[in-house]
Design a protein around this motif. Structure first.
Motif, PDB file in Angstrom:
ATOM      1  N   ASP A  40      87.290  42.384  77.180  1.00 23.97           N
ATOM      2  CA  ASP A  40      86.646  41.793  78.351  1.00 23.97           C
ATOM      3  C   ASP A  40      87.635  41.685  79.508  1.00 23.97           C
ATOM      4  O   ASP A  40      87.273  41.908  80.674  1.00 23.97           O
ATOM      5  CB  ASP A  40      86.101  40.406  78.017  1.00 23.97           C
ATOM      6  CG  ASP A  40      84.855  40.460  77.151  1.00 23.97           C
ATOM      7  OD1 ASP A  40      84.411  41.576  76.810  1.00 23.97           O
ATOM      8  OD2 ASP A  40      84.320  39.376  76.820  1.00 23.97           O
ATOM      9  N   LEU A  90      77.337  43.748  75.989  1.00 25.28           N
ATOM     10  CA  LEU A  90      78.311  44.348  76.901  1.00 25.28           C
ATOM     11  C   LEU A  90      77.723  44.515  78.298  1.00 25.28           C
ATOM     12  O   LEU A  90      78.346  44.153  79.310  1.00 25.28           O
ATOM     13  CB  LEU A  90      78.764  45.700  76.357  1.00 25.28           C
ATOM     14  CG  LEU A  90      79.607  46.563  77.309  1.00 25.28           C
ATOM     15  CD1 LEU A  90      80.936  45.882  77.630  1.00 25.28           C
ATOM     16  CD2 LEU A  90      79.838  47.954  76.716  1.00 25.28           C
ATOM     17  N   GLU A 149      74.958  44.816  70.407  1.00 24.85           N
ATOM     18  CA  GLU A 149      76.319  44.846  70.956  1.00 24.85           C
ATOM     19  C   GLU A 149      76.338  45.439  72.359  1.00 24.85           C
ATOM     20  O   GLU A 149      77.002  44.914  73.261  1.00 24.85           O
ATOM     21  CB  GLU A 149      77.229  45.655  70.028  1.00 24.85           C
ATOM     22  CG  GLU A 149      77.495  44.988  68.689  1.00 24.85           C
ATOM     23  CD  GLU A 149      78.159  45.914  67.687  1.00 24.85           C
ATOM     24  OE1 GLU A 149      78.814  45.410  66.766  1.00 24.85           O
ATOM     25  OE2 GLU A 149      78.011  47.159  67.825  1.00 24.85           O
ATOM     26  N   TYR A 150      75.605  46.530  72.543  1.00 28.73           N
ATOM     27  CA  TYR A 150      75.609  47.163  73.863  1.00 28.73           C
ATOM     28  C   TYR A 150      74.893  46.284  74.889  1.00 28.73           C
ATOM     29  O   TYR A 150      75.317  46.211  76.050  1.00 28.73           O
ATOM     30  CB  TYR A 150      74.971  48.548  73.800  1.00 28.73           C
ATOM     31  CG  TYR A 150      75.172  49.347  75.075  1.00 28.73           C
ATOM     32  CD1 TYR A 150      76.431  49.836  75.403  1.00 28.73           C
ATOM     33  CD2 TYR A 150      74.122  49.595  75.931  1.00 28.73           C
ATOM     34  CE1 TYR A 150      76.632  50.554  76.570  1.00 28.73           C
ATOM     35  CE2 TYR A 150      74.311  50.325  77.098  1.00 28.73           C
ATOM     36  CZ  TYR A 150      75.566  50.797  77.418  1.00 28.73           C
ATOM     37  OH  TYR A 150      75.763  51.509  78.581  1.00 28.73           O
ATOM     38  N   SER A 176      82.949  50.382  75.465  1.00 27.30           N
ATOM     39  CA  SER A 176      82.469  49.698  74.263  1.00 27.30           C
ATOM     40  C   SER A 176      83.606  49.229  73.362  1.00 27.30           C
ATOM     41  O   SER A 176      83.396  48.387  72.487  1.00 27.30           O
ATOM     42  CB  SER A 176      81.524  50.604  73.471  1.00 27.30           C
ATOM     43  OG  SER A 176      82.075  51.890  73.302  1.00 27.30           O
ATOM     44  N   ASP A 221      79.420  53.860  76.329  1.00 25.30           N
ATOM     45  CA  ASP A 221      79.689  53.764  74.893  1.00 25.30           C
ATOM     46  C   ASP A 221      80.105  55.166  74.466  1.00 25.30           C
ATOM     47  O   ASP A 221      79.349  55.904  73.830  1.00 25.30           O
ATOM     48  CB  ASP A 221      78.434  53.297  74.154  1.00 25.30           C
ATOM     49  CG  ASP A 221      78.663  53.154  72.652  1.00 25.30           C
ATOM     50  OD1 ASP A 221      79.831  53.092  72.238  1.00 25.30           O
ATOM     51  OD2 ASP A 221      77.663  53.131  71.905  1.00 25.30           O
TER      52      ASP A 221
END
Length: 400
Positions: free
Chosen positions: A161, A196, A192-193, A157, A183
């Motif tokens: 990238d 991801l 956000e997760y 997290s 995370d």
């Protein structure tokens, strides 16, 4: 199999089964800092397998002889679920795991250092070195004949990238079968997760699977886990009761309850035995000396208890008025609790069941004495009030 988020018009949404990977036996060590004995781990592993989980993690074999023995026992007694061992990106950890559990039905989970923060300040290694150790360890596990190899991206997290993609692609080329995006610090929001996990899914080609691993630091582990599934994850890592480092991990029972009730709208389902989960939680608490929290979802002492008079009035007429989650579906029982803000409805309910008639003045006197002015501040179960009323009213009635 991945499922599109929108069903075709007029057709029901296709449902995708969520694969459950349970890490209770490792993360359970941290909760009250009581280490489980190998035989206790075996007992829990078999009970967790019986729930219907797909993968049971045995622990960290290289960390101690007890963990090695636990892996040996569990690997020989599981009959349906796969077992996983936790390993650092070190060849000797993998050697220890295979020596303990063999290779049949064995998944080795290799921990990668997946944020620049951890690379620089914890490991003090370069990005290239982190990738090299992934390739070396995955290749080593493949040569040993390990059939399943997952790459666990620690602190994903907070990783860039560029780092995450390079590690995943290196792992894929070396022969991994699964990617776990962690995370680790519990710092992400669901949006956000989900973003991801969408990236991780795009960098991990089918049929390789992608799993979530979420922590509870902001109280968002279940929400983040769901966001990960909606973004394309195939399965989840959870723990019974949400035990784990710091505030804990995503709780098995919370996710299972959510999927039990929201399966149609989410297009996701699980076949975990919901009724038996609470018994496993009680066994876990007994083994590690974990106190039961009062207000935890599904497994809290008062998760299905009501003390407010407004709620009690509704529940006495129809439990559905205030219970969306049904207690018996999760091996629990409903309770009505007496507190100073309980209403008269619970008192009337008891008197009617006891077939005792009282006038308004007597009702008010009973209400003040047993509810609003009751000695002691803790909630008490309705059965305690019933016994007090019986002692007071039925004994007096018999004397007359």
């Amino acid at each position: 199999m991945r499922v599109s988020g929108r069903p075709r018009k007029g057709l029901p949404m296709e449902k995708r089964r969520v694969s459950i990977f349970d890490t209770t036996l490792r993360d359970g060590e941290q909760a009250p800092c009581n280490s489980m004995k190998p035989q206790e781990k075996l007992e829990l592993a078999l009970r967790i397998e019986a729930l219907g989980v797909d993968v049971v993690e045995t622990g960290f074999p290289a960390s101690s002889p007890a963990e090695t023995e636990a892996t040996r026992l569990i690997s020989r007694h599981l009959t349906r679920a796969r077992f996983t061992t936790f390993c650092r990106a070190v060849r000797s950890d993998i050697d220890c795991a295979v020596a303990a559990g063999g290779t049949r039905n064995h998944e080795v989970q290799i921990l990668a250092t997946s944020s620049e923060l951890h690379l620089d300040r914890k490991r003090r290694i370069s990005r290239k070195e982190s990738i090299d150790e992934i390739v070396e360890c995955v290749t080593h596990a493949r040569r040993m004949g390990v059939p399943y190899i997952s790459l666990a991206l620690e602190d994903a997290s907070r990783g860039s990238d560029e780092l995450l993609r390079a590690q995943i692609e290196a792992g894929v080329d070396a022969g991994i079968t699964c990617v776990v995006a962690a995370d680790t610090s519990g710092c992400m929001t669901p949006a956000e997760y989900g973003e991801l996990m969408g990236k991780v899914r795009s960098w991990t080609p089918p049929p390789l699977s992608v799993f979530t691993h979420c922590h509870e630091d902001f109280g968002l582990s279940t929400a983040n886990t769901l966001a990960g599934l909606q973004a394309g994850a195939d399965g989840v890592q959870t723990t019974v009761g949400g035990i784990g480092e710091r505030a804990g991990n995503a709780a098995l029972e919370e996710l299972v309850a959510l999927l039990s009730y929201k399966s149609d709208s989410l297009g996701l389902y699980t076949d975990i035995d919901t009724v038996a989960m609470y018994g496993v939680y009680e066994a876990l608490r007994d083994i590690i000396g974990l106190e039961q929290p009062r207000n935890k979802a599904i497994f809290g002492t008062y998760a299905f208890g009501s003390a407010a008079g407004i709620h009690q009035a509704g529940i006495l007429r129809d439990p559905a008025t205030y219970e969306f989650v049904e207690p018996d579906r999760f091996g629990r029982e409903r309770s009505l609790l007496i507190a100073r803000h309980s209403g008269r409805s619970v008192l009337r309910h008891l008197l009617e069941n006891m077939r005792v008639d009282v006038d308004d003045d007597r009702m008010e006197a009973l209400y003040r004495r047993h509810i609003t002015e009751r000695v002691g501040g803790d909630c008490e179960d309705i059965s305690v009030l019933r016994r007090r009323l019986a002692d007071e009213l039925l004994t007096v009635g018999a004397a007359h």
